[in-house]
Design a protein around this motif. Sequence first.
Motif, PDB file in Angstrom:
ATOM      1  N   LEU A  28      -3.710 -11.754  -2.533  1.00  0.00           N
ATOM      2  CA  LEU A  28      -5.035 -11.161  -2.360  1.00  0.00           C
ATOM      3  C   LEU A  28      -4.955  -9.851  -1.592  1.00  0.00           C
ATOM      4  CD1 LEU A  28      -8.165 -11.480  -2.587  1.00  0.00           C
ATOM      5  CD2 LEU A  28      -8.066 -12.549  -0.326  1.00  0.00           C
ATOM      6  N   THR A  29      -4.292  -9.872  -0.448  1.00  0.00           N
ATOM      7  CA  THR A  29      -4.298  -8.722   0.448  1.00  0.00           C
ATOM      8  C   THR A  29      -3.455  -7.564  -0.075  1.00  0.00           C
ATOM      9  OG1 THR A  29      -4.425 -10.352   2.241  1.00  0.00           O
ATOM     10  CG2 THR A  29      -4.092  -8.075   2.873  1.00  0.00           C
ATOM     11  N   GLN A  42     -10.176  -4.133  -1.110  1.00  0.00           N
ATOM     12  CA  GLN A  42     -11.002  -4.590   0.009  1.00  0.00           C
ATOM     13  C   GLN A  42     -10.169  -4.736   1.276  1.00  0.00           C
ATOM     14  OE1 GLN A  42     -14.095  -7.671  -0.457  1.00  0.00           O
ATOM     15  NE2 GLN A  42     -13.330  -7.939  -2.545  1.00  0.00           N
ATOM     16  N   SER A  43      -8.852  -4.821   1.126  1.00  0.00           N
ATOM     17  CA  SER A  43      -7.944  -5.046   2.252  1.00  0.00           C
ATOM     18  C   SER A  43      -7.726  -3.773   3.058  1.00  0.00           C
ATOM     19  CB  SER A  43      -6.594  -5.554   1.740  1.00  0.00           C
ATOM     20  OG  SER A  43      -5.604  -5.462   2.748  1.00  0.00           O
ATOM     21  N   ARG A  44      -8.051  -3.827   4.345  1.00  0.00           N
ATOM     22  CA  ARG A  44      -7.806  -2.677   5.219  1.00  0.00           C
ATOM     23  C   ARG A  44      -6.319  -2.401   5.361  1.00  0.00           C
ATOM     24  NH1 ARG A  44     -11.069  -3.982  10.591  1.00  0.00           N
ATOM     25  NH2 ARG A  44     -10.341  -6.077  10.027  1.00  0.00           N
ATOM     26  N   ASN A  45      -5.510  -3.476   5.360  1.00  0.00           N
ATOM     27  CA  ASN A  45      -4.071  -3.278   5.485  1.00  0.00           C
ATOM     28  C   ASN A  45      -3.509  -2.550   4.268  1.00  0.00           C
ATOM     29  OD1 ASN A  45      -3.075  -4.890   8.012  1.00  0.00           O
ATOM     30  ND2 ASN A  45      -4.589  -6.208   7.035  1.00  0.00           N
ATOM     31  N   LEU A  46      -3.969  -2.914   3.078  1.00  0.00           N
ATOM     32  CA  LEU A  46      -3.514  -2.222   1.871  1.00  0.00           C
ATOM     33  C   LEU A  46      -3.956  -0.764   1.905  1.00  0.00           C
ATOM     34  CD1 LEU A  46      -2.146  -2.517  -0.960  1.00  0.00           C
ATOM     35  CD2 LEU A  46      -4.451  -2.854  -1.874  1.00  0.00           C
ATOM     36  N   ARG A  47      -5.198  -0.505   2.273  1.00  0.00           N
ATOM     37  CA  ARG A  47      -5.691   0.881   2.316  1.00  0.00           C
ATOM     38  C   ARG A  47      -4.932   1.704   3.352  1.00  0.00           C
ATOM     39  NH1 ARG A  47     -10.809  -1.717   2.451  1.00  0.00           N
ATOM     40  NH2 ARG A  47     -11.178  -0.867   4.552  1.00  0.00           N
ATOM     41  N   GLY A  50       0.817  -1.203   0.000  1.00  0.00           N
ATOM     42  CA  GLY A  50       0.000   0.000   0.000  1.00  0.00           C
ATOM     43  C   GLY A  50       0.851   1.253   0.000  1.00  0.00           C
ATOM     44  N   ILE A  51       1.941   1.240   0.768  1.00  0.00           N
ATOM     45  CA  ILE A  51       2.862   2.374   0.794  1.00  0.00           C
ATOM     46  C   ILE A  51       3.430   2.612  -0.598  1.00  0.00           C
ATOM     47  CG2 ILE A  51       5.101   3.171   1.659  1.00  0.00           C
ATOM     48  CD1 ILE A  51       4.415   1.734   4.312  1.00  0.00           C
ATOM     49  N   GLU A  57      -4.564  -5.315  11.528  1.00  0.00           N
ATOM     50  CA  GLU A  57      -3.723  -6.320  12.163  1.00  0.00           C
ATOM     51  C   GLU A  57      -2.247  -6.135  11.820  1.00  0.00           C
ATOM     52  OE1 GLU A  57      -4.517  -8.109  14.516  1.00  0.00           O
ATOM     53  OE2 GLU A  57      -6.373  -9.220  14.275  1.00  0.00           O
ATOM     54  N   GLY A  58      -1.972  -5.709  10.581  1.00  0.00           N
ATOM     55  CA  GLY A  58      -0.584  -5.557  10.173  1.00  0.00           C
ATOM     56  C   GLY A  58       0.170  -4.505  10.951  1.00  0.00           C
TER      57      GLY A  58
END
Length: 329
Positions: free
Chosen positions: A248-249, A254-259, A200-201, A279-280
């Motif tokens: 996937l993530t 849809q991934s909160r960690n990616l966002r 995501g970063i 969680e990440g």
Amino acid sequence: MNTNPKIVVVGAGAFGTALAAVAASADGSDVTLLARREETAEECRRTGRNEPALPGIDLPAGLKHSADVAVLGDAEIVLFVMPSQAHREAARQYGPSINAQATIVTCAKGMEQATGRLLTDVLLEELPGHGIGVLSGPGFAADIAKGLPTAMVVAAAANETATLLAEALSGPTFRLYPSEDRIGVQLGGALKNVLAIACGIVEGAGLGDSARAALISRGLAEMSRFVVAEGGDADTVRGLSGLGDLVLTATSHQSRNLRFGIALGKDGRASGRQGELVEGAFAASVAARVARELGVEMPITEAVAAIIDGRLDVRTALEQLMSRPITQE
């Protein structure tokens, strides 16, 4: 364990509701979704939906809803579906009510922040005498609940137990593969969240798809080193609970960690986001600390932890990663 064991899912959030729904879709199933509040259970019974968690999705008519911990008294399988940092407290809260013969399955993806321990170890400590398993892999709650094809992994100490769990929890569109590698399955689920933040970063900072591909590849190498150092199997990292979950993530919004990572990448630094519930964000600092104790090199994980903690900005972290000594892949 019976052919159609009684299953109780503890946690009426999105993932818990989805797992309860897919398990309840099997013929002859006996599945109860245990909510914290009676209002939640009553609303699910009345409407056939859990709107706050999975809006617009109808739940199976055979799925039971309760807020009474007494339903745990004759459960044969109990799924713990709450955030990783709540597992110890949940074990202490629900443990006295759980059937002594029940198998407990953690469905969270993380490590305990205070101790650096795996969640199965936390449950083994708090719920002695119970069989302890873990369910993980690439699956978003909404996709599972909608009946979209999904494959994940369930691991237990014995393959026989893992197979029984897989058969009990799988449904027409939800397939579980059994495994004996609880360590590898758990660490894959925890570390892929850290790497999803890193991806995501990369996206938020506009660094391009080539950088994302490099990060996923090198991140898998980190994950493998860590899993082996913790006593797990490197092959597990290349399966559903490692590579599959990471792909996937790290690529779906849809991934909160990616966002979360995208927001970090756009801002260039943490900017007060440390408290967001992904969680990440917890797993990064825990994994980095444990890796240092084990002598395992995990530069990407270290960088993500430093960015989240506010010790590094994104550009400095990138410069440090790109200036590391060149070694064999």
